[in-house]
Design an enzyme around this catalytic site. Structure first.
Site, PDB file in Angstrom:
ATOM      1  N   ASP A 203       0.839  -1.151  -0.069  1.00 28.84           N
ATOM      2  CA  ASP A 203      -0.062   0.040  -0.085  1.00 28.84           C
ATOM      3  C   ASP A 203       0.849   1.178   0.119  1.00 28.84           C
ATOM      4  O   ASP A 203       2.033   1.158   0.072  1.00 28.84           O
ATOM      5  CB  ASP A 203      -1.070   0.072   1.170  1.00 28.84           C
ATOM      6  CG  ASP A 203      -2.183   0.500   0.713  1.00 28.84           C
ATOM      7  OD1 ASP A 203      -2.298   1.510   0.170  1.00 28.84           O
ATOM      8  OD2 ASP A 203      -3.406  -0.126   1.058  1.00 28.84           O
ATOM      9  N   HIS A 251     -13.184  -3.180  -7.367  1.00 25.88           N
ATOM     10  CA  HIS A 251     -14.670  -2.284  -7.601  1.00 25.88           C
ATOM     11  C   HIS A 251     -14.261  -0.752  -7.293  1.00 25.88           C
ATOM     12  O   HIS A 251     -15.083  -0.008  -7.815  1.00 25.88           O
ATOM     13  CB  HIS A 251     -15.531  -2.551  -6.443  1.00 25.88           C
ATOM     14  CG  HIS A 251     -15.138  -2.345  -4.995  1.00 25.88           C
ATOM     15  ND1 HIS A 251     -15.745  -2.751  -3.973  1.00 25.88           N
ATOM     16  CD2 HIS A 251     -14.246  -1.305  -4.501  1.00 25.88           C
ATOM     17  CE1 HIS A 251     -15.449  -2.148  -2.970  1.00 25.88           C
ATOM     18  NE2 HIS A 251     -14.399  -1.565  -3.199  1.00 25.88           N
TER      19      HIS A 251
END
Length: 378
Positions: A203, A251
């Site tokens: 991340d 998504h």
């Protein structure tokens, strides 16, 4: 003479839809006021004592308590109230799986954005942040919103991670790469259930700082490490992992972006490696489930180009990226209803395989439910 009502539909379902926000705002207010935490301290109390504890007038306190009892959050017994099990476990501050952060994040951040849904629909742009002046939804001057967000994501992801740990067989895997893994909820759940597993959270660097603190506080620094980077702009994903997790990641982005990311996953994996797409997946005819459809609309409110996609779309993207033996494992969790699994060519690493009588066709087919059913985990 009055005509008797004719059999047929009534507006009751529409009334339930129309007033659905009442239920949410009751929950949000109760969490914000500290009702469940107060009752956990008190054990049980009558309406007067609760009103005094929360500094509420007796009239609204009575109404709030009636609503929370009717909604299954409180138990009323001989004039006294106590927390239902679900409230005691998830809505009391300090509990390991405190859900109140998600409630507060939704109330302060998501709810106002959904209040502008018509604007989002007409303009095809998010309403929870302003793309004209912000680089992303995570660039905000309100640190409380970000703190609530990460708290919320860890809670929801923890239970989805538990579901994944029980539904997919990680026995043959050794090293997991969690792409966009936030503060590490999935690796924490997976490494606890599968002690042989080691994980890396990829991340942004400022997020992995939080990840290291979280992982260390949970005693899992020996099993989980971090890699600061940007999975969208870095030319390649970190190598040395035999399973890659994309949980609630695809998504957020459009098809082109997702295809590029899956190609990076394929390049980073060894032969026999697997990629796991963990999402609320739409049925191929886009008729449901409601959780996936609504999450898709939430992506309109929250992102520039996100969408919740169908099984067929994930299958096509995985196949085009070079993955084979695409299959589906059903989940029953707050954050996902399925894991779409793609394997890199080589001797396949087998996920949990049901008895032959339970197996469907080995060929992929359009479907409205996962082809490899699993018992609910949560």
């Amino acid at each position: 003479m009055a005509t008797a009502p004719q059999p047929g539909p009534t507006p009751v379902p529409l009334m339930d839809l129309t007033t659905g926000f009442w239920r949410f705002k009751v929950l949000a207010a109760a969490v914000d006021l500290g009702l469940f935490s107060a009752l956990s301290r008190l054990g049980e109390a009558d309406a007067g004592a609760i009103a005094a504890e929360l500094r509420l007038h007796p009239r609204p306190a009575r109404m709030l308590l009636a609503c929370c009892t009717a909604l299954g959050l409180l138990v009323r017994d001989n004039g006294s109230y106590r927390n239902e099990e679900v409230a005691e476990r998830f809505l009391v501050e300090g509990q390991p799986h405190y859900f109140g952060g998600f409630v507060q994040y939704s109330d302060r951040h998501g709810y106002p954005g959904w209040g502008r849904l018509q604007e989002a629909l007409r303009e095809n742009r998010p309403t929870t942040w302003d793309p004209d002046v912000q680089e992303s939804a995570f660039v905000t001057t309100d640190p409380d919103i970000l703190e609530s967000f990460w708290e919320a994501m860890f809670t929801v992801s923890s239970f989805t991670g538990d579901a994944l740990a029980g539904a997919y067989d990680f026995t043959a895997h050794r090293r997991l790469l969690d792409v966009g893994g936030g503060t590490g909820a999935f690796p924490v759940a997976l490494c606890r259930r599968h002690p042989h597993l080691r994980a890396t959270v990829l991340d942004l660097p400022h997020i992995t700082e939080m990840t290291r603190e979280k992982v260390a506080s949970l005693g899992l620094a020996h099993a989980i490490e971090t890699h600061g980077g940007n999975f969208l702009t870095d030319p390649a994903l970190p190598s040395g992992h035999d399973v890659i997790l994309l949980s609630m990641i695809l998504h957020d982005w459009d098809e082109e972006t997702n295809r590029r990311l899956l190609e990076k996953c394929h390049a980073a994996l060894p032969a026999d490696g697997a990629v796991l797409i963990c999402e609320l997946v739409l049925d191929d005819d886009e008729s449901g489930p409601a959780s996936a459809a609504l999450m898709g609309l939430n992506m309109l409110v929250e992102t520039r180009s996100g969408h919740n996609y169908t099984y067929a779309e994930y299958h096509r993207w995985l196949t085009d990226a070079g993955f084979a033996d695409v299959s589906v494992v059903e989940l029953d969790a707050a954050g996902a209803n399925a894991v779409v699994v793609g394997r890199k060519s080589g001797q396949a690493v087998s996920a949990e395989v049901p008895a032959p009588a339970e197996r469907g066709s080995d060929q992929w087919m359009p479907h409205s439910a996962p082809v490899v059913p699993r018992s609910p985990v949560l």
